[in-house]
Design a protein around this motif. Structure first.
Motif, short mmCIF file in Angstrom:
data_model
loop_
_atom_site.label_atom_id
_atom_site.label_comp_id
_atom_site.label_asym_id
_atom_site.label_seq_id
_atom_site.Cartn_x
_atom_site.Cartn_y
_atom_site.Cartn_z
N GLU A 112 0.83 -1.21 0.00
CA GLU A 112 0.00 0.00 0.00
C GLU A 112 0.87 1.26 0.00
O GLU A 112 0.59 2.22 -0.73
CB GLU A 112 -0.92 -0.01 1.22
CG GLU A 112 -1.86 1.18 1.28
CD GLU A 112 -2.79 1.11 2.48
OE1 GLU A 112 -3.38 2.15 2.83
OE2 GLU A 112 -2.93 0.02 3.09
N GLU A 113 1.92 1.25 0.82
CA GLU A 113 2.81 2.42 0.88
C GLU A 113 3.50 2.64 -0.47
O GLU A 113 3.62 3.77 -0.95
CB GLU A 113 3.85 2.23 1.98
CG GLU A 113 4.79 3.41 2.12
CD GLU A 113 5.80 3.22 3.24
OE1 GLU A 113 6.71 4.06 3.37
OE2 GLU A 113 5.68 2.23 4.00
N ASN A 114 3.97 1.55 -1.09
CA ASN A 114 4.63 1.67 -2.39
C ASN A 114 3.67 2.22 -3.45
O ASN A 114 4.06 3.03 -4.30
CB ASN A 114 5.17 0.31 -2.84
CG ASN A 114 6.46 -0.05 -2.15
OD1 ASN A 114 7.21 0.82 -1.72
ND2 ASN A 114 6.73 -1.34 -2.03
N ALA A 115 2.42 1.77 -3.41
CA ALA A 115 1.44 2.26 -4.37
C ALA A 115 1.16 3.74 -4.18
O ALA A 115 1.05 4.51 -5.15
CB ALA A 115 0.14 1.46 -4.23
N GLU A 116 1.07 4.18 -2.91
CA GLU A 116 0.84 5.60 -2.63
C GLU A 116 2.03 6.43 -3.09
O GLU A 116 1.86 7.51 -3.68
CB GLU A 116 0.60 5.79 -1.14
CG GLU A 116 -0.74 5.23 -0.65
CD GLU A 116 -0.91 5.33 0.84
OE1 GLU A 116 0.07 5.75 1.53
OE2 GLU A 116 -1.99 4.99 1.35
N GLU A 117 3.24 5.96 -2.83
CA GLU A 117 4.44 6.70 -3.26
C GLU A 117 4.52 6.78 -4.77
O GLU A 117 4.91 7.81 -5.34
CB GLU A 117 5.69 6.03 -2.69
CG GLU A 117 5.87 6.19 -1.20
CD GLU A 117 7.12 5.51 -0.70
OE1 GLU A 117 7.62 4.59 -1.37
OE2 GLU A 117 7.61 5.89 0.39
N PHE A 118 4.14 5.70 -5.44
CA PHE A 118 4.16 5.69 -6.90
C PHE A 118 3.16 6.69 -7.47
O PHE A 118 3.46 7.43 -8.41
CB PHE A 118 3.84 4.27 -7.40
CG PHE A 118 4.02 4.08 -8.88
CD1 PHE A 118 5.25 4.30 -9.48
CD2 PHE A 118 2.96 3.68 -9.68
CE1 PHE A 118 5.42 4.11 -10.85
CE2 PHE A 118 3.12 3.48 -11.04
CZ PHE A 118 4.35 3.70 -11.62
N SER A 119 1.98 6.75 -6.86
CA SER A 119 0.96 7.71 -7.31
C SER A 119 1.43 9.14 -7.11
O SER A 119 1.28 9.99 -7.99
CB SER A 119 -0.35 7.46 -6.54
OG SER A 119 -1.33 8.40 -6.92
N ARG A 120 2.03 9.41 -5.95
CA ARG A 120 2.53 10.77 -5.68
C ARG A 120 3.66 11.13 -6.63
O ARG A 120 3.79 12.28 -7.07
CB ARG A 120 2.97 10.90 -4.23
CG ARG A 120 1.83 10.92 -3.23
CD ARG A 120 2.28 11.45 -1.89
NE ARG A 120 3.27 10.60 -1.25
CZ ARG A 120 2.97 9.59 -0.43
NH1 ARG A 120 1.70 9.31 -0.16
NH2 ARG A 120 3.92 8.86 0.12
N SER A 121 4.50 10.14 -6.98
CA SER A 121 5.62 10.43 -7.88
C SER A 121 5.11 10.78 -9.27
O SER A 121 5.69 11.63 -9.96
CB SER A 121 6.58 9.22 -7.96
OG SER A 121 6.06 8.18 -8.77
N GLN A 122 4.02 10.14 -9.71
CA GLN A 122 3.44 10.48 -11.00
C GLN A 122 2.91 11.91 -11.00
O GLN A 122 3.11 12.66 -11.96
CB GLN A 122 2.29 9.52 -11.32
CG GLN A 122 2.73 8.09 -11.56
CD GLN A 122 1.57 7.18 -11.91
OE1 GLN A 122 0.72 7.52 -12.72
NE2 GLN A 122 1.51 6.02 -11.29
#
Length: 364
Positions: A112-122
């Motif tokens: 979940e944390e990785n998915a959130e970080e990926f979304s913020r990076s986009q």
């Protein structure tokens, strides 16, 4: 049984025991290894990685590859044998489990944390790319997260646009914390917000989401455990309204480290000239809305993945340069970048074949 035979038997049993331990004993370590690289200018799974709708875009050549690292999952414990193999291998790194998954992080929490970080990076990549091209982006302060069992739970929602706190206009996320901490614990804070549903509907209609109907929400502060300051149990953040659609499609990837390469890919799609001049360039690095490039983990695994994929140049965050240069694979040229502007200047040198001017990484 003779003494000699007894000694041999004892040695054999000891060896069997040691081999069993190597195969069975689990230790608190995790392994990193080179992951796949993906050209942000190309396709992944039959779909374009980057697609733009509502503004002219251009064909591209060459590569701007993002790189990844394979990591053993949070709930996996390596055997002693696996760890020994990893320590001896050139294409793997064995690290303490807690360095990747602190405080007992579960596999679900890590995903979940990785998915959130990926979304913020986009999101940050889009802002940085459009900023590089001087294309305006609407920015607003929002409730990014509501802390479970905190004072604001049930009154504020993630995505609410924060207009004012106690009547004072909010210009940035830091304003929210400043205004809340001016209170004593137990006092009330009045938020004027545009509810997330109203903001979302306005955005979908192409309107300013901050101009929708507002409402006032009153939250009673509580004391922070660590220092007693007043808090309401939210995390403020920034959201953006883009003037056209930029879609990033890349499944099974997490974390923030692709931000730089996404930003460069977007710029390349929106400009007539190829940024790479047809050259195979790879790289990594987080990026924020101001175009600043930050460090990432697993740098040596990423440079190996890039070199194996055929990259000639690797855009390397300045903070990772020394580590990357100390274990540089093959003839890969490691280019030091600290910002979007640095990366753009490096790509100009690459496509114009003036690479003597490139800032190269050096080992300490």
């Amino acid at each position: 049984m003779s003494r000699r035979h007894a000694t041999i038997l004892a040695s054999v049993l000891l060896l069997i025991g040691m081999l069993s331990a190597v195969a069975v004993v689990r230790i608190p370590y995790s392994e990193l290894s080179p992951g796949p690289t993906v050209n942000t200018l190309g396709e992944y799974g039959g779909e374009p990685v980057l697609s733009i709708d509502g503004r002219e875009s251009f064909d591209t050549t060459g590569h701007l590859n993002m790189t990844t690292v394979r990591v053993t999952s949070a709930d996996y414990r390596m055997t002693l044998g696996e760890a020994l193999y990893g320590w001896l291998a050139d294409d793997a790194a064995v690290v303490p489990h807690d360095s990747l998954y602190p405080d007992g992080t579960t596999a679900e929490e890590a995903e979940e944390e990785n998915a959130e970080e990926f979304s913020r990076s986009q999101e940050s990549a889009k802002v940085a790319a459009l900023g590089e091209l001087d294309i305006p982006v609407e920015t607003r302060t929002v409730v990014q997260a509501v802390i479970k069992d905190g004072p604001a739970e049930g009154t504020l929602r993630a995505g609410d646009v924060i207009k004012t706190v106690d009547g004072t206009p909010v210009q940035a996320p830091a304003d929210v914390a400043k205004l809340v901490t001016e209170h004593e614990p137990g006092e009330q804070v009045i938020f004027t917000v545009v509810p997330v549903k109203t903001a979302t509907a306005a955005e979908e209609a192409g309107e300013d989401p901050a101009e929708g109907a507002t409402r006032e929400v009153t939250v009673t502060t509580t004391a922070a455990e660590e220092d007693g300051r007043a808090l309401v149990g939210i995390q403020a953040g920034t959201a953006h309204t883009f003037p056209f659609d930029i879609d990033i499609q890349l499944a099974d990837v997490g974390g923030p480290s692709a931000g730089l390469m996404f930003a460069l890919g977007i710029v390349d799609k929106l400009t007539p000239e190829d940024l790479t001049g047809g050259t195979f360039v790879a790289g990594t690095g987080t990026i924020n809305g101001q175009g600043e490039v930050g460090p990432i983990g697993g740098i040596t695994m990423k440079t190996r993945a890039a070199e194996e994929a055929g990259a000639r140049y690797f855009l390397t965050p300045a903070a990772n340069c020394a580590t990357a240069a100390a274990d540089r694979p093959g003839n890969l040229t490691l280019v030091k970048v600290g910002s979007m502007d640095d990366a753009m200047a490096a790509l100009k040198d690459i496509r114009e074949d003036t690479t003597d001017a490139l800032p190269r990484c050096a080992a300490n």
